[in-house]
Motif scaffolding. Sequence first.
Motif, PDB file in Angstrom:
ATOM      1  N   ALA A 199       0.855  -1.186   0.000  1.00  0.00           N
ATOM      2  CA  ALA A 199       0.000   0.000   0.000  1.00  0.00           C
ATOM      3  C   ALA A 199       0.887   1.230   0.000  1.00  0.00           C
ATOM      4  O   ALA A 199       1.782   1.356   0.849  1.00  0.00           O
ATOM      5  N   LEU A 200       0.662   2.141  -0.941  1.00  0.00           N
ATOM      6  CA  LEU A 200       1.425   3.382  -1.024  1.00  0.00           C
ATOM      7  C   LEU A 200       0.516   4.558  -0.660  1.00  0.00           C
ATOM      8  O   LEU A 200      -0.579   4.704  -1.217  1.00  0.00           O
ATOM      9  N   THR A 201       0.948   5.377   0.303  1.00  0.00           N
ATOM     10  CA  THR A 201       0.185   6.550   0.697  1.00  0.00           C
ATOM     11  C   THR A 201       0.571   7.725  -0.192  1.00  0.00           C
ATOM     12  O   THR A 201       1.733   8.142  -0.219  1.00  0.00           O
ATOM     13  N   ILE A 202      -0.429   8.226  -0.933  1.00  0.00           N
ATOM     14  CA  ILE A 202      -0.211   9.351  -1.856  1.00  0.00           C
ATOM     15  C   ILE A 202      -1.363  10.328  -1.648  1.00  0.00           C
ATOM     16  O   ILE A 202      -2.495  10.073  -2.046  1.00  0.00           O
ATOM     17  N   ASN A 203      -1.102  11.461  -0.987  1.00  0.00           N
ATOM     18  CA  ASN A 203      -2.164  12.403  -0.639  1.00  0.00           C
ATOM     19  C   ASN A 203      -2.782  13.096  -1.845  1.00  0.00           C
ATOM     20  O   ASN A 203      -3.909  13.570  -1.785  1.00  0.00           O
ATOM     21  N   ASP A 204      -2.056  13.163  -2.942  1.00  0.00           N
ATOM     22  CA  ASP A 204      -2.526  13.854  -4.147  1.00  0.00           C
ATOM     23  C   ASP A 204      -3.150  12.828  -5.097  1.00  0.00           C
ATOM     24  O   ASP A 204      -2.452  11.959  -5.625  1.00  0.00           O
ATOM     25  N   VAL A 205      -4.472  12.943  -5.321  1.00  0.00           N
ATOM     26  CA  VAL A 205      -5.158  11.959  -6.164  1.00  0.00           C
ATOM     27  C   VAL A 205      -4.665  12.013  -7.604  1.00  0.00           C
ATOM     28  O   VAL A 205      -4.615  10.996  -8.294  1.00  0.00           O
ATOM     29  N   ASN A 206      -4.293  13.199  -8.054  1.00  0.00           N
ATOM     30  CA  ASN A 206      -3.782  13.315  -9.424  1.00  0.00           C
ATOM     31  C   ASN A 206      -2.414  12.648  -9.553  1.00  0.00           C
ATOM     32  O   ASN A 206      -2.121  11.998 -10.560  1.00  0.00           O
ATOM     33  N   GLN A 207      -1.586  12.796  -8.529  1.00  0.00           N
ATOM     34  CA  GLN A 207      -0.297  12.117  -8.535  1.00  0.00           C
ATOM     35  C   GLN A 207      -0.503  10.606  -8.489  1.00  0.00           C
ATOM     36  O   GLN A 207       0.230   9.840  -9.130  1.00  0.00           O
ATOM     37  N   GLY A 208      -1.525  10.184  -7.732  1.00  0.00           N
ATOM     38  CA  GLY A 208      -1.834   8.760  -7.673  1.00  0.00           C
ATOM     39  C   GLY A 208      -2.170   8.210  -9.044  1.00  0.00           C
ATOM     40  O   GLY A 208      -1.701   7.132  -9.435  1.00  0.00           O
ATOM     41  N   LEU A 209      -2.983   8.949  -9.814  1.00  0.00           N
ATOM     42  CA  LEU A 209      -3.335   8.524 -11.167  1.00  0.00           C
ATOM     43  C   LEU A 209      -2.099   8.486 -12.056  1.00  0.00           C
ATOM     44  O   LEU A 209      -1.909   7.531 -12.831  1.00  0.00           O
ATOM     45  N   THR A 210      -1.243   9.498 -11.937  1.00  0.00           N
ATOM     46  CA  THR A 210      -0.008   9.532 -12.741  1.00  0.00           C
ATOM     47  C   THR A 210       0.845   8.304 -12.456  1.00  0.00           C
ATOM     48  O   THR A 210       1.380   7.674 -13.387  1.00  0.00           O
ATOM     49  N   ARG A 211       0.953   7.942 -11.200  1.00  0.00           N
ATOM     50  CA  ARG A 211       1.777   6.790 -10.833  1.00  0.00           C
ATOM     51  C   ARG A 211       1.118   5.474 -11.263  1.00  0.00           C
ATOM     52  O   ARG A 211       1.803   4.511 -11.589  1.00  0.00           O
ATOM     53  N   TYR A 212      -0.216   5.445 -11.289  1.00  0.00           N
ATOM     54  CA  TYR A 212      -0.903   4.269 -11.831  1.00  0.00           C
ATOM     55  C   TYR A 212      -0.591   4.110 -13.317  1.00  0.00           C
ATOM     56  O   TYR A 212      -0.235   3.020 -13.795  1.00  0.00           O
ATOM     57  N   LEU A 213      -0.726   5.198 -14.058  1.00  0.00           N
ATOM     58  CA  LEU A 213      -0.483   5.142 -15.496  1.00  0.00           C
ATOM     59  C   LEU A 213       0.973   4.823 -15.817  1.00  0.00           C
ATOM     60  O   LEU A 213       1.288   4.310 -16.896  1.00  0.00           O
ATOM     61  N   ALA A 214       1.862   5.098 -14.853  1.00  0.00           N
ATOM     62  CA  ALA A 214       3.285   4.756 -15.030  1.00  0.00           C
ATOM     63  C   ALA A 214       3.576   3.313 -14.619  1.00  0.00           C
ATOM     64  O   ALA A 214       4.721   2.861 -14.710  1.00  0.00           O
ATOM     65  N   GLY A 215       2.537   2.595 -14.164  1.00  0.00           N
ATOM     66  CA  GLY A 215       2.706   1.191 -13.804  1.00  0.00           C
ATOM     67  C   GLY A 215       3.155   0.953 -12.378  1.00  0.00           C
ATOM     68  O   GLY A 215       3.483  -0.181 -12.010  1.00  0.00           O
TER      69      GLY A 215
END
Length: 537
Positions: free
Chosen positions: A246-262
Motif C-alpha cells: 500500500a502506497l500513501t499518496i495524498n494527491d489523487v492526481n499524482q496517484g493517477l499519474t503513478r498508476y499510469l506509469a505502472g
Amino acid sequence: MLKHSLAASALALAAASPVLADNPVPEDVTLAEDQSYTFWLLDAIKSMDPQINTDVEGSDVLRNLFEGLYNEDAEGNIVPGVAVDHTVSDDQKTYTFTLREDAQWSNGDPVTAEDFVFAWRRLADPATASEYAWYMELMQVENAPEIIAGEMPPEELGVTAVDERTLEVRITTPLPYFLQMLVHASTFPTHAATIEEHGDQWTRPENMVGNGAYVLDEHILGERVEMSKSDTYWDAENVVMETLTALTINDVNQGLTRYLAGELDRVDIPAGQFPRLKEEYPEQATSSPYSCSYIYMMNVGEKGPEALKDVNVRKALSYAIDRDIVVERILQGGQEPSYNWTHWATAGFEAPEIDYATWTQEERLERAKELMAEAGYGPDNPLDLTLQYNTSEDHKKIAIAASQMLKAIGVNITLDNYEWKVHTDRMQNQDFDLARYAWCGDYNEASTYLDLFTSYSGHNNGEFFNEEYDAVMRESKTAEDPLPLYQEAESILAAEMPIIPIYHYANVDMLNPQIGGIPTENVMQTWYGKDLYRAAE
C-alpha cells in the motif's frame, strides 16, 4: 447493489463445507510469474491495532493481517473465517461458534476462543480508549454498555471461551444482521502475550503477531505498508498473491499519474476524470455502488458556533448546496446526489419521502435565503463559519464550490485543510464549525449509518443529541421490521438537519486488468488479498 438477503447469506453459510477455501484462480487463467499487488491509500493509517483503528483504509490493511470469525465473499455473503460453524439458541440471543483446528497465529500459536474473548473485552474496556468501543454495544453484547461506561469490569462482557475451539456470545436482543457485524476489524482476535510484552509498540512489524493471510513486513507511516504471504495461515496453500503493498499518496492526481506509469495496480479516479478515462481505458476505468455517504457535519454541541444551534440556519446551509453540480460537474463518476444519510444501495433500505429532495434547486435556494433572513443573517449581516476538510484535491474542489454556494445566502466560509489524523482529532474534540465527513458502512444494513447519530455513538462528533432519535433507534433493535423506524430516523435527521448530505459514493477506480479477484458486486467493496491473483499479460 447487493442481491442476496441476510437470510440467504445465513443459509449459504449453513450449507457451506468450510474446511478449506477454493483456489481463487479460474481454470482458464495463466498466472503471471510476479504475484504482487500494489494499491493506493489517500491517508496515513492512524493505527494497525484492530481495536483502535477507525478508518476504512486501515480496515483494508487489517483484513489481510488478521482474520475474524467470518469473512465476506465477492457478492457480500458471509463465509467462514476462523469459525467453521455456529449454532443459535431458540431465543436468538446466544451464538456458539466452532473454531477451526488449523487456525494459527503468525508465531505458530493456535488461535483459540480465548483470543476473541481477550480482544472483545479489550475493545469494550474504557482503558483501551477505543473510538469503536460502541461497536460492542451496537452488537448488543451482554453488559457492553455498562462496561463501556466503567460501571462493570470487562470480564462481565457476554463472551465466553467454553473451550479452546468453542466461543459463546450472548446478546441482549436478537439481531438478524449479527453475523454480518463480525466481519468488522474491531472484532478480530488479538494476541494477548504480544500486547502484554510490547504494549503500544506491538503493532510494529518486528513485534506484530497476526492470524491473517499476510504478515506485516514494513510500515513507514504516511509512505508505505508492505505485507507478504503468511506460511502459518490455515489456507496458505490457496493464497496466490505473494505480496501486498500500500502506497500513501495524498494527491489523487499524482496517484493517477503513478498508476499510469505502472507503479500502482489500483487507484481512485480524481474528480471529473472518469468520462475521459472510461473512453481511453474502457477495461480499466470502473464505477460501482459503494456503501459510503459524503456529508458536511455541523457542530451543534456546546463548543459549536451559536448560529448552528438554530435549526433554520442548519436547514438553510443544507438547502443552499447544489448536489447536482457536485455530482454531475465536479465528480462525474456515477455518484448520486443525497438528501438523506443512509446509502441508497444498502440492503433492505428505502428512503422516506424528504420534502426538500423534491424541490428544484431554485426553490431550495429561495427557501434558504428566507430562513437566513428569519435568523437575522443576510448580505448586510453575513454569517462567518469555517469548513474543515482533510487533504485531497477532490475534497478541496467540493469545499470551494460549497463555499461559493453558501455565499449566495450570506454565509462567508473560511476553508481549513488538515492532514487526516489532525482532521479527525479536531472533529473528535469538537474543534470545528463544519467538517467534511464520510461514513462507510461497517456491515450491509441501515443501522450501520443511523446508529452513528445516537447519543451513545462513538462517532457523533457534531454532538447531535436527540431523545426521540435515540428512542427510535433503540426500538429498531427489537422490531420485526425495522424499516419504518429507520425511515422515521431519517425523517428526524431531515427535520433537525445536523448534517448536510451531499452525495452517496460510487467506487470509481482505475484497476489493472491483470488483477483478478477484486469484488465489484458487493456494495461494501470488501476485498481480501487471499482472493486476488495476477494474470499473465
